[in-house]
Design a protein around this motif. Structure first.
Motif, short mmCIF file in Angstrom:
data_model
loop_
_atom_site.label_atom_id
_atom_site.label_comp_id
_atom_site.label_asym_id
_atom_site.label_seq_id
_atom_site.Cartn_x
_atom_site.Cartn_y
_atom_site.Cartn_z
N GLU A 23 0.73 -1.30 0.09
CA GLU A 23 0.12 0.17 0.04
C GLU A 23 0.86 1.32 -0.16
N ILE A 24 1.94 1.36 0.81
CA ILE A 24 2.72 2.54 0.78
C ILE A 24 3.55 2.65 -0.45
N LEU A 25 4.22 1.60 -1.11
CA LEU A 25 4.96 1.64 -2.15
C LEU A 25 3.95 2.14 -3.40
N VAL A 26 2.87 1.57 -3.56
CA VAL A 26 2.14 1.90 -4.68
C VAL A 26 1.72 3.29 -4.69
N LYS B 152 10.15 -8.74 -6.12
CA LYS B 152 9.50 -8.89 -7.58
C LYS B 152 8.03 -8.37 -7.63
N ARG B 153 7.33 -8.91 -6.60
CA ARG B 153 6.08 -8.29 -6.70
C ARG B 153 5.81 -6.70 -6.34
N LEU B 154 6.32 -6.30 -5.31
CA LEU B 154 6.52 -4.93 -5.09
C LEU B 154 7.18 -4.15 -6.34
N ASP B 155 7.96 -4.47 -6.72
CA ASP B 155 8.73 -3.87 -8.14
C ASP B 155 7.42 -3.63 -9.32
N GLY B 156 6.77 -4.84 -9.44
CA GLY B 156 5.70 -4.80 -10.43
C GLY B 156 4.60 -3.78 -10.10
N SER C 131 11.55 1.30 -8.29
CA SER C 131 12.46 -0.10 -8.46
C SER C 131 12.70 -0.84 -7.32
N VAL C 132 12.43 -1.77 -7.18
CA VAL C 132 12.50 -2.52 -5.71
C VAL C 132 13.58 -3.80 -6.00
N CYS D 294 14.55 4.29 -5.39
CA CYS D 294 14.81 2.86 -5.59
C CYS D 294 14.48 2.24 -3.96
N VAL D 295 14.02 1.01 -3.86
CA VAL D 295 13.67 0.33 -2.68
C VAL D 295 14.45 -0.85 -2.55
N TYR D 296 15.16 -1.07 -1.38
CA TYR D 296 15.95 -2.23 -1.10
C TYR D 296 15.41 -3.21 -0.13
N LEU D 297 15.17 -4.43 -0.43
CA LEU D 297 14.28 -5.18 0.57
C LEU D 297 15.38 -6.11 1.13
N ALA D 298 15.66 -6.22 2.53
CA ALA D 298 16.64 -7.34 3.12
C ALA D 298 16.39 -8.66 2.79
#
Length: 228
Positions: A45-48, A74-78, A83-84, A97-101
């Motif tokens: 919700e936040i990233l969208v 990948k789901r959040l990137d789509g 870019s995730v 850009c977003v970086y997920l641990a």
């Protein structure tokens, strides 16, 4: 391993992996987020809702098993305009850009040549019962960015994140907790609030707006709202 010994292992303090060494100088802005139960939906919700408008890098710890973080990235990137990436190697952090641990690792931050970077620590202990741990991310952000950061703690069970976000708050960083009404589990935000680590408590649908405001604000300018 006997259950009682496993419980002790899982309760490691961040000091086991990373000593506190708060950053006290001015640097570029950075956003860090910790989440657990209900987190994937909250993060989506936040990233969208975020525009690609030269936002500071966003680094996320979501409590997730090792083989699911890549799928989540990948789901959040789509779905996002940003870019995730899953942090499965060293990344130089870029705006928008977003970086997920990566699940099963601890994420660390650093700073070199005027840029933040993130990298995974393999075979690291569980900190605050988790790997990745929000406490490790928040402490690493405090050591690297200090008051130049915005820290957000979202829905989740337990108390991971309260140590690191309190250090960030005390060092001058902006801190936000998701409110109880919009959390799936009000554990992590509640504990952060209880220890005095939070500046604002917000519903989930207001958090993206605050990230944009932070990106546009002069963080060196002292707030005067409480003095009026």
């Amino acid at each position: 391993m006997p259950r009682d010994l496993k419980a002790i292992e899982d309760r490691h303090h961040p000091d086991v992996l990373l000593k506190s060494n708060p950053c006290l100088i001015s640097r570029e802005k950075l956003v860090v987020i910790g989440s657990s139960t209900g987190g994937p939906i909250a993060l989506e919700e936040i990233l969208v809702a975020l525009p690609a408008c030269n936002l500071p890098p966003i680094v996320i710890v979501q409590h997730i098993p090792e083989y699911f973080s890549q799928t989540l990235a990948k789901r959040l990137d789509g779905k996002s305009k940003l870019s995730v990436f899953e942090v499965n190697q060293k990344f130089i952090l870029k705006n928008d850009c977003v970086y997920l641990a990566k699940g099963g690792t601890q994420i660390m931050l650093g700073y070199e040549n005027g840029k933040y970077f993130a990298y995974p620590v393999l075979d690291a202990p569980r900190i605050s019962r988790h790997r990745p741990s929000a406490d490790v991310l928040f402490r690493s952000a405090n050591n690297t960015a200090g008051r130049n950061a915005l820290a957000i703690i979202l829905t989740g069970m337990g108390d991971d994140g309260c140590i690191g976000i309190k250090e960030m708050h005390d060092n001058g960083a902006k801190t936000i907790a998701q409110n109880e009404q919009t959390c799936v589990v009000f554990g992590m935000p509640k504990r952060a609030i209880e220890v005095g680590a939070i500046d604002e408590i917000l519903p989930l649908n207001k958090i993206a707006e605050k990230i944009v405001q932070f990106s546009q604000a002069d963080i060196n300018k002292k707030e005067t709202k409480k003095e009026q």
